[in-house]
Design an enzyme around this catalytic site. Sequence first.
Site, PDB file in Angstrom:
ATOM      1  N   GLY A 170      66.024 -40.772  37.273  1.00 43.16           N
ATOM      2  CA  GLY A 170      64.794 -40.079  36.928  1.00 43.16           C
ATOM      3  C   GLY A 170      65.020 -39.195  35.716  1.00 43.16           C
ATOM      4  O   GLY A 170      65.837 -39.504  34.841  1.00 43.16           O
ATOM      5  N   GLN A 190      68.039 -36.866  49.106  1.00 39.73           N
ATOM      6  CA  GLN A 190      69.494 -36.814  48.959  1.00 39.73           C
ATOM      7  C   GLN A 190      70.238 -36.950  50.285  1.00 39.73           C
ATOM      8  O   GLN A 190      71.235 -37.676  50.373  1.00 39.73           O
ATOM      9  CB  GLN A 190      69.910 -35.524  48.253  1.00 39.73           C
ATOM     10  CG  GLN A 190      69.558 -35.512  46.784  1.00 39.73           C
ATOM     11  CD  GLN A 190      70.130 -34.312  46.048  1.00 39.73           C
ATOM     12  OE1 GLN A 190      70.946 -33.555  46.584  1.00 39.73           O
ATOM     13  NE2 GLN A 190      69.704 -34.121  44.813  1.00 39.73           N
ATOM     14  N   HIS A 219      71.734 -29.329  41.392  1.00 39.17           N
ATOM     15  CA  HIS A 219      70.967 -28.282  42.079  1.00 39.17           C
ATOM     16  C   HIS A 219      71.598 -28.121  43.456  1.00 39.17           C
ATOM     17  O   HIS A 219      71.959 -29.101  44.105  1.00 39.17           O
ATOM     18  CB  HIS A 219      69.499 -28.697  42.181  1.00 39.17           C
ATOM     19  CG  HIS A 219      68.606 -27.703  42.850  1.00 39.17           C
ATOM     20  ND1 HIS A 219      68.746 -26.342  42.696  1.00 39.17           N
ATOM     21  CD2 HIS A 219      67.541 -27.869  43.680  1.00 39.17           C
ATOM     22  CE1 HIS A 219      67.807 -25.719  43.394  1.00 39.17           C
ATOM     23  NE2 HIS A 219      67.069 -26.630  43.999  1.00 39.17           N
ATOM     24  N   GLU A 279      43.171 -20.599  24.077  1.00 37.42           N
ATOM     25  CA  GLU A 279      43.648 -19.234  24.271  1.00 37.42           C
ATOM     26  C   GLU A 279      44.553 -19.080  25.491  1.00 37.42           C
ATOM     27  O   GLU A 279      45.478 -18.268  25.470  1.00 37.42           O
ATOM     28  CB  GLU A 279      42.448 -18.274  24.402  1.00 37.42           C
ATOM     29  CG  GLU A 279      41.623 -18.123  23.141  1.00 37.42           C
ATOM     30  CD  GLU A 279      42.434 -17.563  21.977  1.00 37.42           C
ATOM     31  OE1 GLU A 279      43.432 -16.853  22.215  1.00 37.42           O
ATOM     32  OE2 GLU A 279      42.071 -17.847  20.819  1.00 37.42           O
TER      33      GLU A 279
END
Length: 347
Positions: free
Chosen positions: A25, A85, A107, A230
């Site tokens: 990824g 994972q 991580h 903005e």
Amino acid sequence: MNIFYDDDADIEIIQNLKVTIVGYGSQGHAHANNLSDSGVDVTVALRESSSSWDKAIEAGLKVKQVDEATQNSDLVMILAPDEFQKGIYEKSIKPNLKSDAILAFAHGFNIHFKKIVPDETNSVIMIAPKGPGHTVRSTYLKGGGVPSLIAIYQDSTKTDESSAKQIALSYAKANGGTRAGVLETTFKEETETDLFGEQAVLCGGMTALIKAGYETLVEAGYSPEMAYFECLHETKLITDLIQEGGIANMHYSISNTAEYGDYLSGPKIITEKTKEAMKEILDNIQSGNFADEFLDDCRQSNDGSGGPFMKSNRESTKNHPIEKVGKELRSKMKFLNSEKLVDKEKN
């Protein structure tokens, strides 16, 4: 805190190891291609049905299924999404991992919250670029790097010549990190500060502030296009100045009117109540509640694309008026489309 640069790392250490990158990824494609370009023996590990399989092949990388790729690997970097994972590790990595192989992460989520509990014989390290993978790759190609973190959870290496820390630094160098600077931290510190930064400031805080500002202007009768420029478009102009030289550098560049308004109105938006909410967010992360909430939502998904909470909010974001007017305005700015960081056909 220690900071390391190119001269502090020996790239030959990682060049002498067989490295497997699990996942292709945003981070996976960056690590795999950067390491390969740095002379490292890299194999990308994927499911055979993965949509990324052909992308990795087209990039000139070796690709194997996770089980096979793990078997002879000296270092396995797990870069699949956090929610996948544990399953990948338990099913395909742990049964095939060499007893002295190194487990690496970008991580600390699954290690810190003990969703993955590695064997004591395996060193466990972290190399975490502090930026999206597409930036990690594009910066590397330009001869630069993204500042990175390293951390050592457990060091089971047997020789001083290749300690877990030296291996982490070597990997970071091959990934371009030591060009910018590598800081040493812990899995706990990286995980908890990363989650907090994402939720309270960089993603959650910023996007909520942008949408609230846009809505306030439109509801007051101003045009959606002006509100977009903005409250959203100019954020990059400001953050670039802050990244370059800090908040004072940004203040030096903007008008006196804008600087005065910063001092006057900023504290009215970010109040003590805001900080109290931030502390609650940090407590939720530190306790492990956020990790459990996130994984519980993911478990309710049938296709791996996020649970009901994720999907409903993803859809409402796509349908927010600021997204519609922004898409139209960006389509007129041809320079924005000339060189994309994210190209879904390649990465």
